[in-house]
Design a protein around this motif. Structure first.
Motif, mmCIF file in Angstrom:
data_model
loop_
_atom_site.group_PDB
_atom_site.id
_atom_site.type_symbol
_atom_site.label_atom_id
_atom_site.label_comp_id
_atom_site.label_asym_id
_atom_site.label_seq_id
_atom_site.Cartn_x
_atom_site.Cartn_y
_atom_site.Cartn_z
ATOM 1 N N ASP B 415 63.584 50.388 42.380
ATOM 2 C CA ASP B 415 62.924 50.239 41.103
ATOM 3 C C ASP B 415 61.404 50.440 41.178
ATOM 4 O O ASP B 415 60.872 50.195 40.337
ATOM 5 N N ASN B 416 60.872 50.872 42.286
ATOM 6 C CA ASN B 416 59.307 50.967 42.338
ATOM 7 C C ASN B 416 58.605 49.640 42.148
ATOM 8 O O ASN B 416 57.489 49.579 41.886
ATOM 9 N N ILE B 417 59.261 48.577 42.313
ATOM 10 C CA ILE B 417 58.552 47.045 42.283
ATOM 11 C C ILE B 417 58.936 46.571 43.475
ATOM 12 O O ILE B 417 59.876 46.369 44.301
ATOM 13 N N SER B 418 57.663 46.275 44.309
ATOM 14 C CA SER B 418 57.815 45.644 45.693
ATOM 15 C C SER B 418 57.796 43.855 45.583
ATOM 16 O O SER B 418 57.468 43.458 44.527
ATOM 17 N N PRO B 419 58.245 43.432 46.675
ATOM 18 C CA PRO B 419 58.426 42.069 46.481
ATOM 19 C C PRO B 419 56.859 41.587 46.643
ATOM 20 O O PRO B 419 56.079 42.113 47.598
ATOM 21 N N ARG B 420 56.556 40.395 46.222
ATOM 22 C CA ARG B 420 55.300 39.940 46.084
ATOM 23 C C ARG B 420 55.219 38.694 46.532
ATOM 24 O O ARG B 420 56.143 37.922 46.304
ATOM 25 N N SER B 421 54.409 38.263 47.392
ATOM 26 C CA SER B 421 53.966 36.743 47.965
ATOM 27 C C SER B 421 52.655 36.157 47.648
ATOM 28 O O SER B 421 51.912 36.961 47.204
ATOM 29 N N PHE B 422 52.746 35.055 47.810
ATOM 30 C CA PHE B 422 51.335 34.240 47.405
ATOM 31 C C PHE B 422 50.701 33.772 48.836
ATOM 32 O O PHE B 422 51.508 33.730 49.895
ATOM 33 N N PRO B 423 49.294 34.199 48.735
ATOM 34 C CA PRO B 423 48.789 33.762 50.098
ATOM 35 C C PRO B 423 49.052 32.290 50.548
ATOM 36 O O PRO B 423 49.095 31.248 49.654
ATOM 37 N N GLY B 424 49.361 32.265 51.892
ATOM 38 C CA GLY B 424 49.727 30.701 52.501
ATOM 39 C C GLY B 424 51.273 30.654 52.516
ATOM 40 O O GLY B 424 51.719 29.655 53.245
ATOM 41 N N THR B 425 51.978 31.786 51.952
ATOM 42 C CA THR B 425 53.533 31.668 52.402
ATOM 43 C C THR B 425 53.445 32.049 53.929
ATOM 44 O O THR B 425 52.947 33.043 54.374
ATOM 45 N N PRO B 426 54.263 31.281 54.708
ATOM 46 C CA PRO B 426 54.243 31.558 56.183
ATOM 47 C C PRO B 426 54.909 32.837 56.406
ATOM 48 O O PRO B 426 55.921 33.199 55.781
ATOM 49 N N ASP B 427 54.516 33.703 57.154
ATOM 50 C CA ASP B 427 54.921 35.068 57.619
ATOM 51 C C ASP B 427 54.455 36.230 56.614
ATOM 52 O O ASP B 427 54.889 37.397 56.814
ATOM 53 N N LEU B 428 54.079 35.778 55.335
ATOM 54 C CA LEU B 428 54.247 36.825 54.525
ATOM 55 C C LEU B 428 52.758 37.216 54.098
ATOM 56 O O LEU B 428 52.074 37.166 52.824
ATOM 57 N N MET B 429 52.045 37.554 55.320
ATOM 58 C CA MET B 429 50.391 37.960 55.099
ATOM 59 C C MET B 429 50.340 39.285 54.572
ATOM 60 O O MET B 429 51.093 40.202 55.203
ATOM 61 N N PHE B 430 49.429 39.508 53.713
ATOM 62 C CA PHE B 430 49.164 41.084 53.366
ATOM 63 C C PHE B 430 47.630 41.119 53.114
ATOM 64 O O PHE B 430 47.017 40.040 52.784
ATOM 65 N N VAL B 431 47.110 42.433 52.867
ATOM 66 C CA VAL B 431 45.924 42.524 52.509
ATOM 67 C C VAL B 431 46.140 43.354 51.104
ATOM 68 O O VAL B 431 46.809 44.137 51.119
ATOM 69 N N ALA B 432 45.291 42.768 49.950
ATOM 70 C CA ALA B 432 45.521 43.347 48.877
ATOM 71 C C ALA B 432 44.247 44.182 48.330
ATOM 72 O O ALA B 432 43.120 44.065 48.281
ATOM 73 N N LYS B 433 44.757 45.461 48.900
ATOM 74 C CA LYS B 433 43.823 46.704 49.133
ATOM 75 C C LYS B 433 43.453 47.304 47.944
ATOM 76 O O LYS B 433 44.395 47.857 47.481
ATOM 77 N N THR B 434 42.158 47.350 47.589
ATOM 78 C CA THR B 434 41.913 48.360 46.495
ATOM 79 C C THR B 434 41.719 49.909 46.731
ATOM 80 O O THR B 434 41.774 50.820 46.048
ATOM 81 N N ASP B 435 41.575 50.226 48.185
ATOM 82 C CA ASP B 435 41.564 51.501 48.668
ATOM 83 C C ASP B 435 43.226 51.932 48.669
ATOM 84 O O ASP B 435 44.003 50.906 48.586
ATOM 85 N N GLU B 436 43.382 53.144 48.375
ATOM 86 C CA GLU B 436 44.949 53.477 48.735
ATOM 87 C C GLU B 436 45.373 53.099 49.982
ATOM 88 O O GLU B 436 44.537 53.004 50.989
ATOM 89 N N HIS B 437 46.722 52.614 50.198
ATOM 90 C CA HIS B 437 47.038 52.021 51.178
ATOM 91 C C HIS B 437 48.750 52.340 51.415
ATOM 92 O O HIS B 437 49.335 52.777 50.555
ATOM 93 N N ASP B 438 49.138 51.928 52.557
ATOM 94 C CA ASP B 438 50.503 52.146 52.816
ATOM 95 C C ASP B 438 51.440 50.896 52.423
ATOM 96 O O ASP B 438 50.891 50.091 51.756
ATOM 97 N N GLU B 439 52.715 51.035 52.784
ATOM 98 C CA GLU B 439 53.663 49.828 52.226
ATOM 99 C C GLU B 439 53.088 48.475 52.749
ATOM 100 O O GLU B 439 53.508 47.435 52.417
ATOM 101 N N TRP B 440 52.491 48.456 53.856
ATOM 102 C CA TRP B 440 52.155 47.230 54.670
ATOM 103 C C TRP B 440 50.626 46.733 54.112
ATOM 104 O O TRP B 440 50.175 45.712 54.450
ATOM 105 N N GLY B 441 50.056 47.707 53.383
ATOM 106 C CA GLY B 441 48.657 47.246 52.653
ATOM 107 C C GLY B 441 47.651 47.634 53.712
ATOM 108 O O GLY B 441 46.453 47.437 53.690
ATOM 109 N N HIS B 442 48.184 48.622 54.703
ATOM 110 C CA HIS B 442 47.055 49.182 55.533
ATOM 111 C C HIS B 442 46.654 50.358 55.061
ATOM 112 O O HIS B 442 47.278 51.123 54.245
ATOM 113 N N ASP B 443 45.115 50.540 55.234
ATOM 114 C CA ASP B 443 44.553 51.752 54.358
ATOM 115 C C ASP B 443 44.881 53.015 54.634
ATOM 116 O O ASP B 443 45.050 53.398 55.844
ATOM 117 N N LEU B 444 45.219 54.036 53.692
ATOM 118 C CA LEU B 444 45.247 55.481 54.027
ATOM 119 C C LEU B 444 43.723 55.897 53.857
ATOM 120 O O LEU B 444 43.762 56.994 54.178
#
Lengths: 323, 596
Positions: B415-444
Motif C-alpha cells: 500500500d506504499n505506506i511504510s511502518p513508522r517508529s518513534f525515536p527511543g523504540t528499542p531496535d527501531l532506529m532509523f535516519v530521517a533523511k531529507t536526501d533520497e534514501h533507500d528502504e533503510w533510510g541510507h542515502d542514495l
C-alpha cells in the motif's frame, strides 16, 4: 575633549526644531516607538532611506496619513538589513560612477521592532554586521509583537503577560523566559557603535545618535518604546513609564564604542522595580488578586545582579534595592 | 434539501465606526443578543490593521432559518461616523432603517423607503462617562428595541462583555443602553420583529476557534506559531488553554523555526500542527518538502488573507491554493483541505490529523479571513466523538524489519505506506533523511546516485511516495450538492465560497431560476473519475472563487479536463456577497460570461 565639547546637544533646548515626521499619523496615541523615530530623524537630518520590516511602524505609513518626509522601503520580515545592503551598495556604485554627487548621499537606516530585531531578522543583522555595512539600525523595543495583538517575542521581559503568555491558573506568572540580551549579541560582532536609548532621556538619546553618525560601519540602537496599548497604561504617561524603566535600572542606558561598554547614565540609587511594574496592566497579575512576590523578587534580583556587575566594571557606587 | 430552509425571516445589520470606537465588541454583543434570541447567525468583521482612525465595520446576518453568508443588503445601518454612513447607506434595503446621532451624522440622500431614526447617542453616553465612549452601547439599545428583542438579553450580553473586568462599567453601560432602548420604544419606531425563541441559544464560533477546538479534540498535542494575522486567534486560544489541555504551544522566532519544531515534534511521536497565513507559509515551504521526504506527518493551517506580500492584512482571499499545489521543489504527495465554515473546520482538523498520520504526508488546511477571524457562524452542536488513527506506528520489529541495527523505516509495501517508529523504540532506529534514501533510510545521494544499480531504487522510492496519492484520493470527501440535483446552472465553489453561493441559490430558486451549487472541501488530490461523473451535468457550470486567476477552476481543468462555462472571481479583499453571485448567475442565464 569632553563629551560636552564634542556634541551639539547639551540640554533639552538643543533638540533641533526641524521635524521630519508630520503629526496626525495613524499610530496609537502615546507611541514610544514614534517618539524614538522622531528624535532619531532630527539628528540624522532629512536625507535618509528607511528600510523597514513588518511591525507597528509599518502601519504608520498609511496614505494619506504618511507622516514621512523621507524615503521608505519595505522588505520581507526577516531581511531588512539585507535590503539596506542593496540600497547602500547601489548608492556607493552610483556615487563612484559619478551619477550622484557625494554630497547627495543618503543615510540608510533599518527600522524594525523587537520582533524583527531579536527574532526573525537577527540572522540578517548578523550578516550585515559581518560585512561591516555602513548603516544604522534603530530597533524600537516595545517588548512584544505589538502590531498583531501583543504576542510574546524574545524581547518580552519575564513576568509580562502577552496574548500568547496569558497568566493562567497553571502559569500564573505570564512569560517565564528571560529577554535576550540583544546589546551583547550585537556587541559580539564588534561593530563600531551600539547604544541603548530612551526618549525619556532625550539629550542622551540625541548625543548617542550623533556620536554614531560620525563613525563608518554598522551603528546600532535599541530604543525602549513605551507601548500604552500593549503594556496597558494611560497614553500620556509614556515618558514617565520609560523614565521609571531607567530609574529602576530595568533599562540601562549605555553604549559600546568598538566593543567597549560604558553606561551613560548611572543612577546613584535604584528605585524598586515594583514602582515600575505596578503601573502597567501587563504586570497586573503580579499584584492582583494575590501578590506574586516570588516573581517580583526574581525581576528585582536580575536588576540588582546587573548593576552589581556595572558597579564593579565601572567602579561606581550604586545603591541597590533590598540589599 | 434546502426547501425547508428557505422559509423564515431574516435581518441584516451593519455597525460602522472608526477603529478604536469599540465596534467589534459592540458587534459581538449584538451577535450574542440575536443568537440568544434563537436566531442563526453569520457575521463578517470589516476591520483594519490600523490601531486607530481607520474605518471599521461589523456585519451581522441573522435569521430564523439557517443563514450561511452575509445576506442581501443592510436592514439596519448604525453609522457612528459620517464616513460609515457615506460608505454604507447605499446598501440599505427598502424598508430598512438608519440609526444615527444627528449631531455626528448627516443622513443625506437617504433612499425612499429607508427610515432615519435619530437618537442622541453621544448626549446619552455623556451622562454616564466623561467621554462619549458608550455611544455604541446606546446604539445597541436603540437597535435591540427596534428589533423588538427583550432588553434583558442585551443587558446580559453587556454584563458578559464588561462584567468580569469591572461591574461598575457593565452597570453604566446597561443604563446607557436602556436609555437608547426606551427612547426608540417611546418613538414607536419598532419596525422589525422576527420570531424569537429566548429558550434556544444558538452557539456561534469563528472558523479559527472551531478549528482549534477540533484539533485539540482530535488529539493535537503540539501547536506552533509565529504572530501573523489572521491566524493569531488560533494561537491565542491554544496558549490560554495549553496547560489545561495538556498541549505544548511553541512560539518560534520565525516560521521556519515554527514548522521545523512541528516536524520535530511529529517525528518524536506527538500529534503536531502549526498555523500561519500566506506570507508565513512562504517561509515554511522548504520544510514541508522535508516532511514529505522524511515521511513525517505534519498538519499546517493557512488562514488566507489577500496578497501578494503583506497585501491586505485584514482582508480576505482564496489566493493561496496555487502555492499549496506547488509547495517547495519537485513532486511529493500532499493533502489540501478547505472547510466551508466553523462546523466544517472543527471536523476537518480531525480528518487532517488522521490522514496525515495514516499516509505520513503533509496535510494543509486552507481557512480564510472571511470565516476565520471574526467571521462567526452558528454551529448546531459539535460532535466530539473522534477516533484517533495514528496509522502504521510500530513498537516491535516484524521479521526482516531490522538489519545491521537499522530499522527498515521506508520499506516498500503493497500500500506504499511504510511502518513508522518513534525515536527511543528499542531496535527501531532509523535516519530521517531529507536526501533520497533507500528502504533503510541510507542515502542514495552523494555516494551511489547515478550508479546503474541504484537508479531503479530512486525510481521505486519516488514512486512509493507519489503513489500514496492514489489511495488518499479515494478517501477524500467528494463535493456536495446544495439544492436539488439536475439544475440548469451549477455554481462550483470551494471552501468558504460555498456560503454566499448557498444564499444566492436559495434566493434564485425562489425567483424560479433552476440553480444549485457544488461545494468542494477536499481540493487535493482530486478523485478525477468520480468528479467527472458528478460534474457530468447537462446544465451550465460557473466557478466561484476569491482570486484573480481562478486557481481552483484551473486545478479542476488540469486534473479532470472539465471546463467551466463561466466564472465569478473576486479579489478586492471583501467577502463574496450573495448578490454578486446572483448577478453572475443571472447574466450567465442570458448567455453572457460573467466576471464580477
Amino acid at each position: 575633549m569632553t563629551v560636552e565639547q564634542q556634541t551639539r546637544f547639551r540640554t533639552l533646548k538643543d533638540i533641533p526644531t526641524p521635524d521630519y515626521m508630520s503629526p496626525g499619523g495613524s499610530l496609537c496615541a502615546g507611541c514610544g516607538g514614534l517618539l524614538a523615530v522622531r528624535l532619531f530623524h532630527k539628528v540624522l537630518g532629512p536625507n535618509l532611506v528607511w528600510v523597514n520590516a513588518a511591525g507597528c511602524l509599518t502601519v504608520m505609513v498609511n496614505y494619506p496619513y504618511v507622516p514621512l518626509k523621507s524615503n521608505w522601503l519595505y522588505t520581507a520580515f526577516a531581511s531588512a538589513p539585507a535590503g539596506a545592503q542593496g540600497v547602500r551598495d547601489a548608492f556607493d556604485i552610483l556615487i563612484q560612477k559619478g551619477k550622484i554627487p557625494a554630497e547627495e548621499d543618503v543615510k540608510v537606516v533599518v527600522l524594525t521592532g523587537d520582533g524583527g530585531a531579536y527574532d526573525i531578522g537577527l540572522q540578517s543583522t548578523s550578516g550585515a554586521m559581518y560585512r561591516n555595512l555602513d548603516f544604522y539600525y534603530l530597533c524600537y523595543d516595545n517588548q512584544a509583537y505589538g502590531n498583531t495583538g501583543f504576542q510574546v517575542s524574545s524581547a518580552t521581559p519575564i513576568g509580562s503577560a502577552t496574548a500568547t503568555t496569558p497568566p493562567t491558573p497553571s502559569e500564573p506568572g505570564g512569560n517565564m523566559f528571560k529577554r535576550k540580551d540583544l546589546f551583547e549579541i550585537w556587541r559580539a560582532h564588534k561593530p563600531p557603535y551600539i547604544a541603548t536609548l530612551s526618549s525619556s532621556f532625550a539629550v542622551d538619546f540625541l548625543r548617542k545618535v550623533e556620536k554614531g553618525s560620525k563613525m563608518k560601519g554598522p551603528k546600532l540602537f535599541i530604543s525602549l518604546a513605551g507601548c500604552p496599548t500593549g503594556w496597558g497604561y494611560d497614553p500620556r504617561e509614556t515618558i514617565r513609564e520609560e523614565k521609571l524603566a531607567v530609574d529602576t535600572g530595568i533599562w540601562p542606558l549605555k553604549e559600546a564604542v568598538n566593543g567597549e561598554v560604558k553606561h551613560t547614565y548611572l543612577p546613584r540609587a535604584l528605585k524598586p522595580v515594583e514602582e515600575y511594574l505596578s503601573t502597567q496592566a501587563r504586570y497586573e497579575h503580579l499584584f492582583r488578586p494575590t501578590k506574586r512576590t516570588e516573581v517580583i523578587r526574581m525581576i528585582q534580583n536580575d536588576v540588582n545582579n546587573y548593576w552589581k556587575m556595572v558597579s564593579k566594571d565601572e567602579n561606581v557606587e550604586i545603591r541597590l534595592v533590598g540589599e | 434539501m434546502e426547501n425547508d430552509e428557505t422559509k423564515g425571516a431574516e435581518v441584516t445589520i451593519r455597525l460602522g465606526a472608526a477603529a478604536g470606537d469599540g465596534i467589534q465588541s459592540a458587534g459581538e454583543m449584538m451577535m450574542k443578543v440575536l443568537a440568544r434570541s434563537g436566531l442563526y447567525i453569520s457575521t463578517y468583521n470589516g476591520n483594519q490593521s490600523l490601531i486607530r482612525g481607520g474605518h471599521v465595520w461589523f456585519h451581522i446576518h441573522a435569521g430564523t432559518r439557517k443563514v450561511y453568508s452575509l445576506g442581501y443588503g443592510i436592514d439596519f445601518l448604525v453609522p457612528l461616523t459620517q464616513l460609515a454612513f457615506d460608505q454604507h447607506f447605499e446598501s440599505v434595503n427598502t424598508g430598512g432603517a438608519v440609526i444615527y446621532d444627528p449631531s455626528i451624522v448627516k443622513p443625506h440622500d437617504l433612499q425612499q423607503g429607508v427610515r432615519g431614526i435619530p437618537v442622541p447617542l453621544g448626549e446619552i453616553a455623556l451622562k454616564y462617562d466623561k467621554r462619549p465612549i458608550m455611544k455604541n452601547t446606546v446604539a445597541l439599545g436603540a437597535l435591540t428595541s427596534n428589533l423588538g428583542v427583550k432588553f434583558e438579553v442585551l443587558a446580559d450580553a453587556i454584563t458578559d462583555q464588561f462584567g468580569r473586568k469591572n461591574p461598575g462599567v457593565a452597570e453604566s453601560n446597561i443604563k446607557a443602553a436602556r436609555e437608547g432602548y426606551d427612547l426608540v420604544k417611546n418613538l414607536g419606531a419598532q419596525s422589525f420583529e422576527l420570531k424569537y425563541d429566548y429558550s434556544c441559544t444558538k452557539p456561534v464560533l469563528t472558523a479559527d476557534y472551531a478549528f482549534a477546538l477540533g484539533a485539540v479534540n482530535a488529539g493535537c498535542r503540539f501547536y506552533a506559531a509565529y504572530p501573523m494575522s489572521p491566524a493569531s486567534p488560533i494561537v491565542h486560544w491554544m496558549a490560554s488553554h495549553a496547560k489545561q489541555l495538556g498541549l505544548t504551544v511553541f512560539l518560534g522566532e520565525d516560521e521556519i523555526s515554527v514548522i521545523n519544531a512541528t516536524i520535530g515534534a511529529s517525528y518524536a511521536g506527538a500529534r503536531a500542527m502549526c498555523g500561519t497565513s500566506g506570507g508565513g507559509f512562504a517561509l515554511m515551504q522548504e520544510a514541508v518538502g522535508e516532511a514529505a521526504m522524511t515521511e513525517t506527518p505534519v498538519v499546517v493551517v493557512d488562514v488566507m488573507r489577500a496578497g501578494p506580500s503583506t497585501g491586505l492584512p485584514t482582508k480576505t482571499s482564496q489566493g493561496d491554493l496555487n502555492m499549496m499545489l506547488g509547495i517547495s521543489q519537485d513532486d511529493f504527495p500532499r493533502i489540501i483541505l478547505a472547510p466551508r465554515d466553523s462546523a466544517d473546520s472543527f471536523y476537518t482538523a480531525g480528518r487532517a490529523f488522521n490522514l496525515a498520520e495514516r499516509y505520513q504526508v503533509p496535510a494543509i488546511i486552507l481557512l480564510d479571513f472571511a470565516i476565520g477571524d471574526g467571521g462567526y457562524s452558528t454551529v448546531e452542536g459539535l460532535d466530539p466523538s473522534f477516533t484517533v488513527d495514528r496509522g502504521k506506528v510500530v513498537s516491535v520489529p516484524s521479521p526482516g524489519a531490522v538489519s545491521g541495527g537499522w530499522f527498515r523505516r521506508f520499506a516498500l509495501t503493497d500500500d506504499n505506506i511504510s511502518p513508522r517508529s518513534f525515536p527511543g523504540t528499542p531496535d527501531l532506529m532509523f535516519v530521517a533523511k531529507t536526501d533520497e534514501h533507500d528502504e533503510w533510510g541510507h542515502d542514495l545521494s552523494d555516494v551511489n546516485s547515478g550508479l546503474k544499480e541504484f537508479l531503479p531504487l530512486r525510481v521505486k522510492m519516488h514512486e512509493k511516495r507519489m503513489k500514496k496519492l492514489e489511495s488518499i484520493k479515494k478517501e477524500l470527501r467528494l463535493p456536495e450538492i446544495f439544492g436539488p440535483t439536475g439544475a440548469d446552472i451549477t455554481i462550483v465553489t470551494w471552501g468558504s465560497s460555498a456560503n454566499p453561493a448557498r444564499e444566492a441559490v436559495q434566493r434564485l430558486r425562489m425567483q424560479g431560476v433552476s440553480v444549485n451549487s457544488l461545494e468542494f472541501t477536499d481540493l487535493y488530490p482530486l478523485n478525477e473519475s468520480e468528479i467527472k461523473r458528478i460534474l457530468q451535468v447537462p446544465g451550465k457550470k460557473v466557478a466561484l472563487e476569491a482570486n484573480y486567476t481562478g486557481q481552483f477552476e484551473t486545478l479542476l481543468k488540469r486534473e479532470t479536463g472539465i471546463i467551466m462555462d463561466a466564472h465569478i472571481r473576486k479579489y478586492d479583499g471583501e467577502p463574496i456577497y450573495p448578490s454578486e453571485v446572483e448577478k453572475g448567475v443571472l447574466s450567465l442565464r442570458k448567455e453572457v460570461h460573467a466576471v464580477v
